[in-house]
Motif scaffolding. Structure first.
Motif, mmCIF file in Angstrom:
data_model
loop_
_atom_site.group_PDB
_atom_site.id
_atom_site.type_symbol
_atom_site.label_atom_id
_atom_site.label_comp_id
_atom_site.label_asym_id
_atom_site.label_seq_id
_atom_site.Cartn_x
_atom_site.Cartn_y
_atom_site.Cartn_z
ATOM 1 N N GLY A 71 7.479 0.673 5.283
ATOM 2 C CA GLY A 71 7.277 -0.667 5.463
ATOM 3 C C GLY A 71 7.288 -1.408 3.896
ATOM 4 O O GLY A 71 7.053 -1.085 2.803
ATOM 5 N N GLY A 72 8.059 -2.150 3.992
ATOM 6 C CA GLY A 72 7.683 -2.921 2.955
ATOM 7 C C GLY A 72 7.336 -4.056 3.151
ATOM 8 O O GLY A 72 7.732 -4.512 1.129
ATOM 9 N N ASN A 108 6.429 0.789 -10.449
ATOM 10 C CA ASN A 108 5.036 1.893 -9.207
ATOM 11 C C ASN A 108 4.127 0.785 -8.336
ATOM 12 O O ASN A 108 3.611 0.663 -9.053
ATOM 13 C CB ASN A 108 4.819 3.165 -9.929
ATOM 14 N N LEU A 109 4.375 1.741 -7.289
ATOM 15 C CA LEU A 109 3.291 0.885 -6.400
ATOM 16 C C LEU A 109 2.124 1.360 -6.521
ATOM 17 O O LEU A 109 1.769 2.116 -7.004
ATOM 18 C CB LEU A 109 3.961 1.519 -4.784
ATOM 19 N N LYS A 110 1.375 0.576 -6.427
ATOM 20 C CA LYS A 110 -0.562 0.690 -6.726
ATOM 21 C C LYS A 110 -0.553 1.937 -6.124
ATOM 22 O O LYS A 110 0.413 2.161 -4.777
ATOM 23 C CB LYS A 110 -0.662 -0.770 -5.991
ATOM 24 N N PHE A 111 -1.694 2.614 -6.598
ATOM 25 C CA PHE A 111 -2.107 3.139 -5.756
ATOM 26 C C PHE A 111 -1.310 4.659 -5.455
ATOM 27 O O PHE A 111 -1.250 5.949 -4.711
ATOM 28 C CB PHE A 111 -3.295 3.750 -4.931
ATOM 29 N N CYS A 112 0.053 4.586 -6.320
ATOM 30 C CA CYS A 112 0.932 5.740 -6.152
ATOM 31 C C CYS A 112 0.795 6.750 -7.668
ATOM 32 O O CYS A 112 1.451 7.019 -8.486
ATOM 33 C CB CYS A 112 2.626 5.900 -6.292
ATOM 34 N N TYR A 159 2.246 -4.763 -2.994
ATOM 35 C CA TYR A 159 3.031 -6.043 -1.423
ATOM 36 C C TYR A 159 2.866 -8.033 -1.795
ATOM 37 O O TYR A 159 3.385 -8.530 -1.164
ATOM 38 C CB TYR A 159 3.691 -5.500 -0.332
ATOM 39 N N THR A 160 1.471 -7.550 -2.162
ATOM 40 C CA THR A 160 1.036 -9.079 -1.791
ATOM 41 C C THR A 160 1.529 -9.847 -2.853
ATOM 42 O O THR A 160 2.353 -9.815 -4.188
ATOM 43 C CB THR A 160 -0.424 -9.487 -2.738
ATOM 44 N N ASP A 161 1.635 -11.041 -3.411
ATOM 45 C CA ASP A 161 1.877 -12.482 -3.875
ATOM 46 C C ASP A 161 1.575 -12.685 -5.522
ATOM 47 O O ASP A 161 2.026 -13.398 -6.221
ATOM 48 C CB ASP A 161 2.760 -14.221 -3.553
#
Ligand code: SF4
Ligand code: SF4
Lengths: 425, 84
Positions: free
Chosen positions: A96-97, A372-376, A404-406
């Motif tokens: 999911g993106g 990087n995605l947060k919390f990865c 994924y937030t703006d």
């Protein structure tokens, strides 16, 4: 009721909530893909698939299911599509993106879980994604801790097979992975009622290699000094590659490449002559995560390569073809997948930094953005080693963390613009 | 800004009209149909204002190629930073 809504209702989806997601797509898609006029004409197919992303391909999958075929949903590039195809199954990537699914995921997962996992769980539990409703079986893998635990929660709601991925590439790890492939092959054959044979394995290896070759050809075009396709368009192709029919996808990608090669011959570029060339590395960019590409490219740079799982890691290295036995085919799959994909879940993982340095040179980039995605935790921690290595090589690098937030877009823009200014000097 | 949308029953119909219009020298862009207009299929074609009259003439003289031709308020902006 129109065809799409009828199908979504039949799939048990939450129509009202899902309509809100559909509502957001036209403007978001338009902002990212329709604000420049230099998209290749042959992107038409990919734009059509994206425009009707929850209608077109899901309807095909439902039709195939009616004929008795089974759909396997996957979350990681380590799960070998060949095994599923060889058992007459159909693969659909499920990562999911979208932020849209995150709050639902947070109802069962800790908030400090990476957004990709939260969105994937939320899409299933919230009944707001047809792909997550259609899949007959989810195939998970033991890569990161967040996913491992999330699969236990998803497994309460949908049949789940877990592939146990070793976190190294030693001979005993290769043996363990080939055992896992064998187990998965049995499981897939049981579900479809059509167990893989040597012939179907060799056929599916060929189909997947052709797909890899087409995607590699697309990336080859992006190496040119005249960049014939934007990073945004290339990313969309990669994202669609995860759920489209592989043979049709290959044909469509080759169609795009024909046009791109013509553009190269004509000296046509989508980017200004002095536009900085950027390589993105890090965590996957699952559809419809277009944020960072859009920010970079609307700031005057061009993304020419992605060293991530929605980029080079998805297609580099082929599986040996024309195997003489099922065992040989499994070994060939083991070699390609475990032997050649460099994910941060391995320890040690020096191959990834080597890949990034090599790609930075091949694509003649001016800078690397380590996104990087947060919390990865895995990629965040590996970022230290990657960024140090790039600095040692004299390659400018910017480390960014996002979700994924703006809400962080403005801050990302500021940092990207400062980086672009710095590398322009 | 008002944007002109051709709406369809299927994506095949959209791709077909796109290529017919291209043969007429009219470029269109594939886009998700805005929810304010959408009926059946999510795929639409955006027509530039300058081409709107020629497209209207074309679909009137070739019935059945699309479902509707309508305009909707849309403002695309790459710096808006509203993702989905
Ligand atoms: S980043 Fe690692 S865990 Fe995630 S899809 Fe890629 S290989 Fe799998
Ligand atoms: S981005 Fe990191 S935390 Fe998220 S699923 Fe991939 S490996 Fe796991």
């Amino acid at each position: 009721m129109d065809k799409n809504h009828q199908m979504w209702q039949d799939l048990g989806m939450d129509l009202e909530t899902h309509d809100q997601l559909c509502e957001a797509l036209p403007a978001a898609f338009g902002d990212v893909f329709l604000t420049s006029n230099d998209s290749p004409d042959t992107m038409d197919y990919f734009y059509a698939v994206a425009a009707d992303i929850h209608g077109l391909r899901p309807a095909e999958l439902v039709e195939e299911q009616k004929k008795g075929r089974k759909i396997f949903g996957t979350f990681c590039v380590f799960v070998p599509d060949e095994v599923i195809l060889a058992s007459d199954g159909i693969v659909t990537g499920l990562c999911g993106g979208s932020q849209f699914w995150v709050p639902e995921g947070e109802t069962v997962l800790p908030a400090n879980t990476c957004p990709l996992i939260k969105a994937s769980v939320g899409a299933r539990l919230g009944r707001t994604c047809p792909f997550f409703r259609i899949a007959d079986m989810f195939v998970g893998e033991t890569t990161c801790d967040g996913k491992k635990k999330a699969y236990e929660i998803l497994g309460e709601d949908v049949p789940m097979h877990i592939m146990h991925l070793p976190h190294g590439k030693r001979p005993q790890d290769m043996q363990a992975w080939s055992d896992e492939i064998r187990l998965f092959m049995d499981q897939a054959g049981e579900l479809t009622g059509k167990p893989a044979t040597l012939e179907t394995l060799n056929d599916s290896i060929r189909i997947m290699n052709e797909k890899r070759r087409a995607l590699a050809r697309l990336y080859e075009c992006r190496k040119n000094e005249n960049v014939p396709i934007s990073g945004r368009d290339a990313l969309l192709i990669m994202q669609i590659a995860f759920f489209d029919d592989p043979e049709r996808l290959t044909a469509q990608v080759n169609r795009v490449c024909d046009e791109l090669e013509q553009r190269i011959a004509d000296g046509k570029s989508v980017a200004a002559k002095d536009a900085p060339r950027i390589l993105i590395t890090g965590t996957p960019l699952a559809v419809p995560n277009w944020k960072i590409h859009n920010i970079i490219e609307s700031s005057g740079a061009v993304v020419v390569c992605e060293e991530n799982c929605t980029g080079t890691r998805y297609f580099t290295h082929e599986v040996a073809e024309d195997n003489k036995s099922v065992e040989e085919a499994i070994d060939a799959l083991t070699d390609r997948y475990l032997g050649n994909i460099n994910c941060a879940c391995f320890t040690p993982n020096p191959g990834r930094a080597d890949d990034i340095v090599r790609l930075a040179k091949e694509y003649d980039v001016d800078g690397v953005i380590d996104l990087n995605l947060k919390f990865c935790n895995l990629y965040d921690t590996e970022g230290y080693l990657v960024e140090r290595r790039l600095s040692d090589e004299g390659i400018p690098v910017l480390g960014l963390e996002t979700d994924y937030t703006d809400s962080d877009a403005e801050q990302l823009r500021t940092r990207v613009e400062a980086f672009l200014e710095m590398i322009a000097d | 800004m008002l944007v002109n949308y051709l709406l369809f029953d299927s994506h095949e119909q959209a791709l077909n009209l796109r290529s017919l219009l291209k043969d007429e020298g009219i470029r269109t862009r594939i886009a998700p149909a805005p929810r304010s207009l959408t009926r059946c299929c999510g795929v639409s074609l955006i027509v530039a204002e300058d081409d709107a009259d020629s497209v209207r003439d074309y679909i009137e003289s070739h019935p059945g190629l699309c479902r509707e031709f309508e305009a909707a308020e849309q403002d695309f902006n790459p710096n808006r930073d509203r993702y989905c």
